[in-house]
Design an enzyme around this catalytic site. Sequence first.
Site, PDB file in Angstrom:
ATOM      1  N   HIS A 151      -7.850   2.835   3.721  1.00 56.32           N
ATOM      2  CA  HIS A 151      -7.634   3.575   4.959  1.00 56.32           C
ATOM      3  C   HIS A 151      -8.983   3.949   5.880  1.00 56.32           C
ATOM      4  CE1 HIS A 151      -3.625   4.925   4.041  1.00 56.32           C
ATOM      5  NE2 HIS A 151      -3.443   5.760   4.827  1.00 56.32           N
ATOM      6  N   CYS A 153      -4.159  -1.211  -2.035  1.00 56.61           N
ATOM      7  CA  CYS A 153      -4.542   0.102  -2.208  1.00 56.61           C
ATOM      8  C   CYS A 153      -5.203   0.134  -3.188  1.00 56.61           C
ATOM      9  CB  CYS A 153      -3.182   0.862  -2.201  1.00 56.61           C
ATOM     10  SG  CYS A 153      -3.158   2.533  -2.769  1.00 56.61           S
ATOM     11  N   CYS A 188     -11.053   3.257  -0.284  1.00 58.50           N
ATOM     12  CA  CYS A 188      -9.650   3.580  -0.002  1.00 58.50           C
ATOM     13  C   CYS A 188      -9.375   2.590   1.309  1.00 58.50           C
ATOM     14  CB  CYS A 188      -9.547   4.987   0.326  1.00 58.50           C
ATOM     15  SG  CYS A 188      -7.943   5.267   1.148  1.00 58.50           S
ATOM     16  N   GLU A 192      -4.202   9.016   8.873  1.00 57.15           N
ATOM     17  CA  GLU A 192      -2.869   8.789   9.048  1.00 57.15           C
ATOM     18  C   GLU A 192      -2.448   9.457  10.063  1.00 57.15           C
ATOM     19  OE1 GLU A 192       0.045   7.352   7.678  1.00 57.15           O
ATOM     20  OE2 GLU A 192      -1.197   6.279   6.162  1.00 57.15           O
ATOM     21  N   ASP A 211       0.924  -1.250  -0.076  1.00 57.84           N
ATOM     22  CA  ASP A 211      -0.123  -0.050   0.156  1.00 57.84           C
ATOM     23  C   ASP A 211       0.900   1.183   0.071  1.00 57.84           C
ATOM     24  OD1 ASP A 211      -2.518   1.747   0.210  1.00 57.84           O
ATOM     25  OD2 ASP A 211      -2.055   1.950   2.538  1.00 57.84           O
ATOM     26  N   SER A 212       0.335   2.510  -0.100  1.00 51.42           N
ATOM     27  CA  SER A 212       0.999   3.801  -0.203  1.00 51.42           C
ATOM     28  C   SER A 212       1.588   3.840   1.343  1.00 51.42           C
ATOM     29  CB  SER A 212       0.129   4.685  -0.469  1.00 51.42           C
ATOM     30  OG  SER A 212      -1.050   5.154   0.467  1.00 51.42           O
TER      31      SER A 212
HETATM   32  N1  DGL Z   1      -4.791   3.380   0.984  1.00 49.59           N
HETATM   33  C1  DGL Z   1      -4.895   3.967  -0.256  1.00 49.59           C
HETATM   34  C2  DGL Z   1      -5.880   3.596  -1.029  1.00 49.59           C
HETATM   35  O1  DGL Z   1      -6.577   2.718  -0.695  1.00 49.59           O
HETATM   36  C3  DGL Z   1      -4.821   5.546  -0.238  1.00 49.59           C
HETATM   37  C4  DGL Z   1      -4.064   6.250   0.490  1.00 49.59           C
HETATM   38  C5  DGL Z   1      -3.164   7.299  -0.254  1.00 49.59           C
HETATM   39  O2  DGL Z   1      -3.702   8.424  -0.726  1.00 49.59           O
HETATM   40  O3  DGL Z   1      -2.204   7.148  -0.275  1.00 49.59           O
HETATM   41  O4  DGL Z   1      -6.533   4.301  -1.883  1.00 49.59           O
END
Ligand code: DGL
Length: 264
Positions: A187, A72, A185, A153, A9-10
């Site tokens: 997150h 992600c 997302c 975050e 993931d990012s």
């Molecule tokens: N967790 C990432 C996603 O599922 C996004 C977070 C980011 O912008 O890095 O899209």
Amino acid sequence: MEKPIGIFDSGIGGLTVAKAVSKILPNERFIYFGDTAHLPYGDKSKEAIQRYSKAITKFLLANNCKAIVIACNTASAVSYKYLRDKYQGTIPIINVIDPIIEEVVRFGDHKKVGLIATRTTVASGVYQEKMSRRNPLVEMAVLPTPLLAPMIEEGFSKDKISKSVIENYLSNPIFEGIDGLILGCTHYVLIKEEINEFFNGRIKLYDSTDIVALKMKQIFEKEEMLCDSKQGVNHFYVSDITEGFQDSTLRFYGDNLKLELLKL
Ligand code: DGL
């Protein structure tokens, strides 16, 4: 098959997926890579995200991973096709978007489904295109919600700030009449309860945790790739470590874990 699974993931958002993998596939060992040096992916160009995804996948494969999970939505939206084509016939590449679309379609009862996601995911049009191909009768209401991932975050959830940001986004008139909402997302799983409260539990929410882990189980069973018993421990790498990072990982993963720094 005793090899590990590669998950990336990012940042730490994909730990919500890793957690579901630990629950649903307890014998599997994984190597996690959080590309925190490049966080957030959501406002990066397609080219940059593809470059990061390629480098991470190369690293995971060099470490003997038997499958890659793009945990992600943003990287799934812009890098999946490339990775799938490049590694076709060698190892499974799993994205987090297809399993959600399949689940929405399988549920069958939806007329209008909302999507909240990063700017890059929304701009890619991947969710809209896949949904219209699988079930053109489902109308989609799509909204980029760029404040959410950085807010999460930074540790804002279940408080005044998160409540107000969530309310501001979800009260957008485009969502009038939705009967489902995709948390597009990884997150957003961390604010799922608050989103559910906003809709008073009336809306079906979709996220990429159990749905993705169950999809992996299906693939591994079919390909006879499941591990019989867990060998060794999971590894967690990040491309940058900042203060308070261990706290964030605790929030995302729920357990204490050791992060290793690795610059690709
Ligand atoms: N967790 C990432 C996603 O599922 C996004 C977070 C980011 O912008 O890095 O899209």
